[in-house]
Structure formats: structure tokens, C-alpha cells
Motif scaffolding. Sequence first.
Motif, PDB file in Angstrom:
ATOM      1  N   VAL A  85     -33.327 -14.126  16.571  1.00 21.33           N
ATOM      2  CA  VAL A  85     -34.600 -13.673  16.783  1.00 21.33           C
ATOM      3  C   VAL A  85     -35.266 -12.941  15.724  1.00 21.33           C
ATOM      4  CG1 VAL A  85     -35.613 -12.385  18.487  1.00 21.33           C
ATOM      5  CG2 VAL A  85     -33.862 -13.796  19.440  1.00 21.33           C
ATOM      6  N   THR A 149     -44.234 -23.243  23.100  1.00 23.92           N
ATOM      7  CA  THR A 149     -44.529 -22.105  22.235  1.00 23.92           C
ATOM      8  C   THR A 149     -45.834 -22.257  21.834  1.00 23.92           C
ATOM      9  OG1 THR A 149     -42.008 -22.077  21.445  1.00 23.92           O
ATOM     10  CG2 THR A 149     -43.844 -20.911  20.276  1.00 23.92           C
ATOM     11  N   ASN A 153     -49.058 -19.719  22.908  1.00 20.61           N
ATOM     12  CA  ASN A 153     -49.811 -19.057  21.436  1.00 20.61           C
ATOM     13  C   ASN A 153     -51.134 -19.184  21.871  1.00 20.61           C
ATOM     14  OD1 ASN A 153     -49.646 -17.864  18.795  1.00 20.61           O
ATOM     15  ND2 ASN A 153     -50.613 -19.642  18.086  1.00 20.61           N
ATOM     16  N   THR A 207     -41.002  -9.640  22.924  1.00 21.06           N
ATOM     17  CA  THR A 207     -42.046 -10.341  21.749  1.00 21.06           C
ATOM     18  C   THR A 207     -43.216  -9.362  22.021  1.00 21.06           C
ATOM     19  OG1 THR A 207     -41.115 -12.650  22.328  1.00 21.06           O
ATOM     20  CG2 THR A 207     -43.309 -12.540  21.581  1.00 21.06           C
ATOM     21  N   THR A 208     -43.363  -9.122  20.738  1.00 23.55           N
ATOM     22  CA  THR A 208     -44.661  -8.019  20.611  1.00 23.55           C
ATOM     23  C   THR A 208     -45.772  -8.359  19.448  1.00 23.55           C
ATOM     24  OG1 THR A 208     -42.902  -6.198  21.049  1.00 23.55           O
ATOM     25  CG2 THR A 208     -45.023  -5.554  20.103  1.00 23.55           C
ATOM     26  N   SER A 209     -46.994  -8.055  20.069  1.00 23.89           N
ATOM     27  CA  SER A 209     -47.794  -8.333  19.331  1.00 23.89           C
ATOM     28  C   SER A 209     -48.659  -6.971  19.003  1.00 23.89           C
ATOM     29  CB  SER A 209     -49.114  -9.367  19.982  1.00 23.89           C
ATOM     30  OG  SER A 209     -48.679 -10.553  20.129  1.00 23.89           O
ATOM     31  N   GLU A 246     -47.807 -12.322  18.264  1.00 21.10           N
ATOM     32  CA  GLU A 246     -46.499 -13.101  18.308  1.00 21.10           C
ATOM     33  C   GLU A 246     -45.945 -13.811  19.663  1.00 21.10           C
ATOM     34  OE1 GLU A 246     -41.782 -11.858  16.858  1.00 21.10           O
ATOM     35  OE2 GLU A 246     -43.161 -10.540  18.248  1.00 21.10           O
ATOM     36  N   GLY A 248     -42.637 -15.903  21.330  1.00 18.46           N
ATOM     37  CA  GLY A 248     -41.350 -16.411  21.127  1.00 18.46           C
ATOM     38  C   GLY A 248     -40.823 -16.967  22.412  1.00 18.46           C
ATOM     39  N   ARG A 336     -40.475 -18.835  16.958  1.00 18.83           N
ATOM     40  CA  ARG A 336     -41.467 -17.916  17.119  1.00 18.83           C
ATOM     41  C   ARG A 336     -42.629 -18.318  16.264  1.00 18.83           C
ATOM     42  NH1 ARG A 336     -40.648 -14.194  13.437  1.00 18.83           N
ATOM     43  NH2 ARG A 336     -42.035 -12.532  14.285  1.00 18.83           N
TER      44      ARG A 336
END
Length: 412
Positions: A85, A149, A153, A207-209, A246, A248, A336
Amino acid sequence: MAEAATETDYSLANPDTLTKYKTAAGIAHKVLESVSGWLTDGAKIVELCEKGDKLLDEEIAKVYKGKKISKGIATPTTISPSSHVTPFTPLHSDAEDAGLTISAGELVKIQLGAQIDGFGAIVCDTVVVPSKDKKAEIEGRNADVLLATHYANELLLRLMVPPGLLASGTEEEKKKATSVRAPTQSQIISYIEKVAKAYGVAVVQHTTSWQFERNEIEGKKKIILSPSDGTKGEGTPEVGEIWGVEVGMSLGSGKIKELDKRSTLLRRTQVNYGLKRPSSRQILSEIVKKFGNFPFSLRQLDDERAGKVGVVESVRNGVLREYKPSAESDGSAVTRLFTTIAITKNGITRLAAPPSIDLEKIKSDKKIEDKEILEILERPLSKSTGTKKNKKKKKKVAKKEDEDSEDDDSDD
């Protein structure tokens, strides 16, 4: 009396800021394409990372020559094996990790970035290591997770468009669209989880933006998908902001575990502390000079072995942050994507983004059926500039008419 020096505007209101972001993004795109092309069965990860960093340095050296501005790598080349990860960047001095290779058919994540004057553009793509038949279709569970994914996104980017920004119609209709509240963090999480469920996969924990700022890739605002320890995102994307987005996904549970491996990826924090050891101060001085506040690999230091010891005191006292190696808890493959975007008055611009996937080559028997999700995916990311229309017109009209058309466009 001399006039007071005016403070430099580093916001997107200054055209130079966006130019620097785009320049950094262009470098990131070029190097990502090259590194992706180097993926072969049996290739050593550490060697691929080294080649990627060398190419980053070479491309960065070509821009803004002679200008007194900082520039460099915003994130070193990392190539993460199937279940990893955290971005992975091994060291030569760690024999086990230095020997790791990639295999044909494996899902690997490539992440890297460049920065110009503190404006960083970072990108990550998930790539299937090619076999001898490079044109083969991707099927089965790999196809499921790649499509999940991709669509997650695309969905997240559209959920980040400020309400009403792209509205058309009468003034009353535009005003009504603008009055709509932006989706909450809980709503965003729910939408993304619906996409994951449609393809039988799971969102990777934490999972962080992040909102990007000058010399800072973890700003004040953040969106956290699949939080598990009470952590919450904060803030809403707005016009004038840069974000690192991001997504994932996992073929397993989505839960992560720390690996019993050395942290080789670190970055400087805002914490100030009087380091006691001369070796610690020397290494920190090198880090600040070379990388500023951007992530770096211990492999990039002048002396890799000395660096492994020299960062210990800084890490212990919060001067440096470690990106601790982690992986899917059950060993399943994870994906990712990471995109650096600008939110302008015309919508979202993808500055550094993974290349578009060939949907014709990815075959899955699953699909999204939720009408609300499908409707959101149909939304545009930005206002139409008319560029395509003008290109078609140029094919149909004579040269004189074409010049007149261009003049009209510039007047507009």
C-alpha cells in the motif's frame, strides 16, 4: 525612501504558479511513461527506482535554467509490489529488499513527482507487468479491481467540482445550482464504496486526498476514504486550490498492516528540535538542502548507510516523518491512482494524471448499475472551451475563413 517590497502571489491568480505546476507535471508524465515502459518480468525494483530518479533529475535540470528558484524531485520513484500500500523504494544496503523483482501479470504501483519553486506535481499509476504478449486482454479479478479504481477515481474528481461551477442556463438556474451543498465526506465515502461493491472489491483503508500548498503536500484540507480509527477528513474543495487526489482499491479486505521493513521514504515536518548528535544534524542539513519538505528516499542521500543512522534522532523527535511500509493484511493485490489537479473557475484541470486506460482491453462481467453513480459519472469536469469544434471547422473551411474564425475566437 525605498518602496516596500511587494509580497509574491503564489496563488493560482498568478499565471506563473499554474505554469510551474504544469511544467512539473509535464516532467512527471514523461518519467512515468518511461518507467512504465521499463517494467519487465524479473526486473529489480531498486534498479528501476534508481533509473527513474536519474531521469527525473535530468528532466528537471532542463527547465528554468539560470533562474534562482528551487526545483527538484517532489516524490522519488517508487514501485510498489502487488500487495503493498505504501509507496515502496528499497535500498541497496538492505539485501532482502534490494533483491526484490517484479513478475509478469503482477499489479504494481508507480509513483513519482517533480516540483518547481515549491509547486509539486505527483502522479501514481497502477500497471500490469506485461508478459510476452503485451497486447493481451486483462480479465478476471485484475480487470475488476482496475475498473473499480478507474471509475472511483473519475467519480471522486467529479464530486470535488464545486457546486454550480459548471452550471449553464438562465441566471436563476445557475443561482439554484450554486446553492446546492457540496457532498459531505460521509456522502463521498458512500459513493466510492458503491463503486467498489459493484466490482466486488474493497476501498483501501485511510486512502487520503490532500490539498496541496507551496512546499506542502499535506495541507489544511483532506478527504479520507475508508477511515477506521476515528480519523476524519476536513474541508471542501474550492476554486483556486490544488489537490492531490488518491484512490486505492483491494482484491482483499482493504485492511492494512504494517510490514516488518525499514521505512525508506521520509519527509521533513514543520517540527523544530535541537538535535543532539552531529551526524543527525549533518544528515538533516543535507535533507533540507536537497529535498525541502518533499518526500525523499534514503537511497538519494550521499551516504545511504550513514543516512539510515542519521535520521533516527530526527524521526524519534518528529522532525522527520516516516512513511511506514504497509500492505493489504491478507496479502491480496491492491491498486492506487494519484492525480494532481487544479480547481479553477472553468472546472477541474488534471495537471499530473495517470494515463487513460484502454477500456476495450479490460474485460469484466461486472458493471456499475446504480443510477445516481452513473449520472455523476456523466457530468463534465470542466467547461467546454470549443477547441474540438474549431479543429473540425478548420478541416471544412478555406484558409482565409479559418484565419477569420481564429480572430473571432481570440476576440471572445
